[in-house]
Design a protein around this motif. Sequence first.
Motif, PDB file in Angstrom:
ATOM      1  N   LYS A  75     -93.627 -23.515   8.992  1.00  0.00           N
ATOM      2  CA  LYS A  75     -92.289 -23.777   9.506  1.00  0.00           C
ATOM      3  C   LYS A  75     -91.470 -22.495   9.485  1.00  0.00           C
ATOM      4  O   LYS A  75     -91.618 -21.650   8.599  1.00  0.00           O
ATOM      5  N   HIS A  76     -90.603 -22.405  10.464  1.00  0.00           N
ATOM      6  CA  HIS A  76     -89.749 -21.233  10.621  1.00  0.00           C
ATOM      7  C   HIS A  76     -88.359 -21.569  10.075  1.00  0.00           C
ATOM      8  O   HIS A  76     -87.777 -22.584  10.439  1.00  0.00           O
ATOM      9  N   ILE A  77     -87.833 -20.742   9.183  1.00  0.00           N
ATOM     10  CA  ILE A  77     -86.502 -20.953   8.626  1.00  0.00           C
ATOM     11  C   ILE A  77     -85.650 -19.721   8.912  1.00  0.00           C
ATOM     12  O   ILE A  77     -86.004 -18.605   8.542  1.00  0.00           O
ATOM     13  N   LEU A  78     -84.528 -19.938   9.585  1.00  0.00           N
ATOM     14  CA  LEU A  78     -83.579 -18.873   9.890  1.00  0.00           C
ATOM     15  C   LEU A  78     -82.365 -19.040   8.988  1.00  0.00           C
ATOM     16  O   LEU A  78     -81.773 -20.115   8.922  1.00  0.00           O
ATOM     17  N   VAL A  79     -82.014 -17.975   8.268  1.00  0.00           N
ATOM     18  CA  VAL A  79     -80.994 -18.061   7.220  1.00  0.00           C
ATOM     19  C   VAL A  79     -79.834 -17.124   7.515  1.00  0.00           C
ATOM     20  O   VAL A  79     -80.030 -15.942   7.798  1.00  0.00           O
ATOM     21  N   ASP A  80     -78.611 -17.652   7.455  1.00  0.00           N
ATOM     22  CA  ASP A  80     -77.405 -16.831   7.461  1.00  0.00           C
ATOM     23  C   ASP A  80     -77.096 -16.448   6.023  1.00  0.00           C
ATOM     24  O   ASP A  80     -76.826 -17.314   5.186  1.00  0.00           O
ATOM     25  N   TRP A  81     -77.142 -15.163   5.742  1.00  0.00           N
ATOM     26  CA  TRP A  81     -76.935 -14.663   4.394  1.00  0.00           C
ATOM     27  C   TRP A  81     -75.579 -13.967   4.341  1.00  0.00           C
ATOM     28  O   TRP A  81     -75.361 -12.950   4.988  1.00  0.00           O
ATOM     29  N   PHE A  82     -74.651 -14.552   3.581  1.00  0.00           N
ATOM     30  CA  PHE A  82     -73.325 -13.967   3.415  1.00  0.00           C
ATOM     31  C   PHE A  82     -73.242 -13.303   2.056  1.00  0.00           C
ATOM     32  O   PHE A  82     -73.256 -13.965   1.020  1.00  0.00           O
ATOM     33  N   ASP A  83     -73.153 -11.982   2.068  1.00  0.00           N
ATOM     34  CA  ASP A  83     -72.995 -11.216   0.835  1.00  0.00           C
ATOM     35  C   ASP A  83     -71.535 -10.800   0.749  1.00  0.00           C
ATOM     36  O   ASP A  83     -70.986 -10.231   1.701  1.00  0.00           O
ATOM     37  N   THR A  84     -70.884 -11.104  -0.356  1.00  0.00           N
ATOM     38  CA  THR A  84     -69.461 -10.825  -0.491  1.00  0.00           C
ATOM     39  C   THR A  84     -69.189 -10.024  -1.746  1.00  0.00           C
ATOM     40  O   THR A  84     -70.003  -9.969  -2.666  1.00  0.00           O
ATOM     41  N   THR A  85     -68.009  -9.407  -1.795  1.00  0.00           N
ATOM     42  CA  THR A  85     -67.593  -8.645  -2.956  1.00  0.00           C
ATOM     43  C   THR A  85     -66.818  -9.503  -3.951  1.00  0.00           C
ATOM     44  O   THR A  85     -66.414  -9.029  -4.996  1.00  0.00           O
ATOM     45  N   GLY A  86     -66.578 -10.751  -3.620  1.00  0.00           N
ATOM     46  CA  GLY A  86     -65.895 -11.657  -4.532  1.00  0.00           C
ATOM     47  C   GLY A  86     -64.508 -12.044  -4.061  1.00  0.00           C
ATOM     48  O   GLY A  86     -64.038 -13.153  -4.329  1.00  0.00           O
ATOM     49  N   GLU A  87     -63.843 -11.155  -3.337  1.00  0.00           N
ATOM     50  CA  GLU A  87     -62.470 -11.426  -2.924  1.00  0.00           C
ATOM     51  C   GLU A  87     -62.364 -12.624  -1.985  1.00  0.00           C
ATOM     52  O   GLU A  87     -61.353 -13.327  -1.968  1.00  0.00           O
ATOM     53  N   ILE A  88     -63.394 -12.869  -1.192  1.00  0.00           N
ATOM     54  CA  ILE A  88     -63.340 -13.927  -0.200  1.00  0.00           C
ATOM     55  C   ILE A  88     -63.099 -15.293  -0.824  1.00  0.00           C
ATOM     56  O   ILE A  88     -62.555 -16.207  -0.193  1.00  0.00           O
ATOM     57  N   TRP A  89     -63.463 -15.471  -2.088  1.00  0.00           N
ATOM     58  CA  TRP A  89     -63.308 -16.777  -2.727  1.00  0.00           C
ATOM     59  C   TRP A  89     -61.928 -16.962  -3.347  1.00  0.00           C
ATOM     60  O   TRP A  89     -61.622 -18.031  -3.878  1.00  0.00           O
ATOM     61  N   GLN A  94     -57.950 -15.511   1.221  1.00  0.00           N
ATOM     62  CA  GLN A  94     -58.080 -16.450   2.322  1.00  0.00           C
ATOM     63  C   GLN A  94     -56.777 -16.579   3.099  1.00  0.00           C
ATOM     64  O   GLN A  94     -56.777 -16.680   4.332  1.00  0.00           O
ATOM     65  N   SER A  95     -55.653 -16.553   2.381  1.00  0.00           N
ATOM     66  CA  SER A  95     -54.342 -16.641   3.031  1.00  0.00           C
ATOM     67  C   SER A  95     -54.033 -15.376   3.832  1.00  0.00           C
ATOM     68  O   SER A  95     -53.433 -15.442   4.909  1.00  0.00           O
ATOM     69  N   ASN A  96     -54.456 -14.229   3.321  1.00  0.00           N
ATOM     70  CA  ASN A  96     -54.167 -12.956   3.984  1.00  0.00           C
ATOM     71  C   ASN A  96     -55.160 -12.609   5.082  1.00  0.00           C
ATOM     72  O   ASN A  96     -54.900 -11.718   5.892  1.00  0.00           O
ATOM     73  N   ASN A  97     -56.314 -13.289   5.087  1.00  0.00           N
ATOM     74  CA  ASN A  97     -57.364 -13.003   6.087  1.00  0.00           C
ATOM     75  C   ASN A  97     -57.846 -14.305   6.718  1.00  0.00           C
ATOM     76  O   ASN A  97     -59.033 -14.653   6.638  1.00  0.00           O
ATOM     77  N   PRO A  98     -56.940 -15.042   7.377  1.00  0.00           N
ATOM     78  CA  PRO A  98     -57.304 -16.366   7.894  1.00  0.00           C
ATOM     79  C   PRO A  98     -58.411 -16.345   8.942  1.00  0.00           C
ATOM     80  O   PRO A  98     -59.259 -17.239   8.962  1.00  0.00           O
ATOM     81  N   GLN A  99     -58.438 -15.328   9.803  1.00  0.00           N
ATOM     82  CA  GLN A  99     -59.438 -15.296  10.850  1.00  0.00           C
ATOM     83  C   GLN A  99     -60.842 -15.083  10.284  1.00  0.00           C
ATOM     84  O   GLN A  99     -61.805 -15.768  10.659  1.00  0.00           O
ATOM     85  N   GLU A 100     -60.953 -14.135   9.337  1.00  0.00           N
ATOM     86  CA  GLU A 100     -62.261 -13.865   8.729  1.00  0.00           C
ATOM     87  C   GLU A 100     -62.739 -15.068   7.913  1.00  0.00           C
ATOM     88  O   GLU A 100     -63.918 -15.412   7.922  1.00  0.00           O
ATOM     89  N   ASN A 103     -63.888 -17.736  10.330  1.00  0.00           N
ATOM     90  CA  ASN A 103     -65.190 -17.384  10.906  1.00  0.00           C
ATOM     91  C   ASN A 103     -66.310 -17.757   9.949  1.00  0.00           C
ATOM     92  O   ASN A 103     -67.360 -18.265  10.362  1.00  0.00           O
ATOM     93  N   PHE A 104     -66.102 -17.486   8.665  1.00  0.00           N
ATOM     94  CA  PHE A 104     -67.097 -17.862   7.662  1.00  0.00           C
ATOM     95  C   PHE A 104     -67.262 -19.381   7.607  1.00  0.00           C
ATOM     96  O   PHE A 104     -68.383 -19.898   7.588  1.00  0.00           O
ATOM     97  N   LEU A 105     -66.137 -20.109   7.580  1.00  0.00           N
ATOM     98  CA  LEU A 105     -66.207 -21.570   7.493  1.00  0.00           C
ATOM     99  C   LEU A 105     -66.894 -22.175   8.709  1.00  0.00           C
ATOM    100  O   LEU A 105     -67.611 -23.178   8.588  1.00  0.00           O
ATOM    101  N   GLU A 106     -66.695 -21.580   9.869  1.00  0.00           N
ATOM    102  CA  GLU A 106     -67.329 -22.103  11.084  1.00  0.00           C
ATOM    103  C   GLU A 106     -68.853 -22.061  10.967  1.00  0.00           C
ATOM    104  O   GLU A 106     -69.545 -23.019  11.328  1.00  0.00           O
ATOM    105  N   VAL A 107     -69.372 -20.952  10.461  1.00  0.00           N
ATOM    106  CA  VAL A 107     -70.811 -20.838  10.270  1.00  0.00           C
ATOM    107  C   VAL A 107     -71.274 -21.788   9.163  1.00  0.00           C
ATOM    108  O   VAL A 107     -72.274 -22.498   9.296  1.00  0.00           O
TER     109      VAL A 107
END
Length: 258
Positions: A75-89, A94-100, A103-107
């Motif tokens: 089976k083939h598995i395609l993975v979206d890997w989000f590596d963050t520095t911690g600030e995104i959480w 989140q309030s200061n970077n609503p678009q970014e 975009n993460f939530l959409e994926v």
Amino acid sequence: MGVIYIGDRRAGKTHLAMESSNPRGYYVKGSEQIYQNLKALLYDKAEGKTLATEARQSTYRRTLDLQVRTRLRYKHILVDWFDTTGEIWRDSWQSNNPQEWNNFLEVARGSEAVILILPPHRDLISLTSSVDPEIDEDPGPFPTLKQWCNRFDEWVKFFRQDFLKPKHLLICLNKADLFCDLKQEAEKLAYNPDSYAMDWLDRHQYVYNRYFTPIRDRIKQIDAVITGLSVRCFITSVKERSLLELPWLYLANYLEEI
């Protein structure tokens, strides 16, 4: 719909993801080209470890492309890997970077499965570090039990409020070489297509009851709020391939071609 791969800082996400793509795996393999590209980008040969996530961006989105051999077929598995520095959480980020953030939530919301990587807490390491004489007595950057539980409360909030559609949530307690006898646990938990000694629910119950005791009630909260969700717990380590491959093997057995 695919798989999203996320987790806490200093949980070993990068090394675990990179080695998941190793083409010399048992049942889980990536391409040689992708594996070598990841090593060149993310691994320090001189230090013998992966590089820290750079702070130039809050989020790095990468792709893992894996072939997983199950009992019946590949089976083939395609993975979206989000590596963050911690600030995104953080709420402020989140309030200061609503678009970014959106975009993460959409994926994330379009993913059928989530792999969440957690580090071990200090109490777990100190209780069992004698299994490996090379482990330093100082737990260093690892969180205390209270910090670990508080951080998982944030994951509970995230899954309950922002992430209501996945069918599978795989919670991996990584760096198992720091808190258990790898050989013994691998012999117990390893996947064997020719044996039915332990099924996926058995593996989950064993790991859940042995290693996730402090947050079992919190995991139940996630399970209760998302209709049709299957939560499964794993222990993983780059030093034991059979444990590293288990989350991907589970997904390959339960998801359609993705």
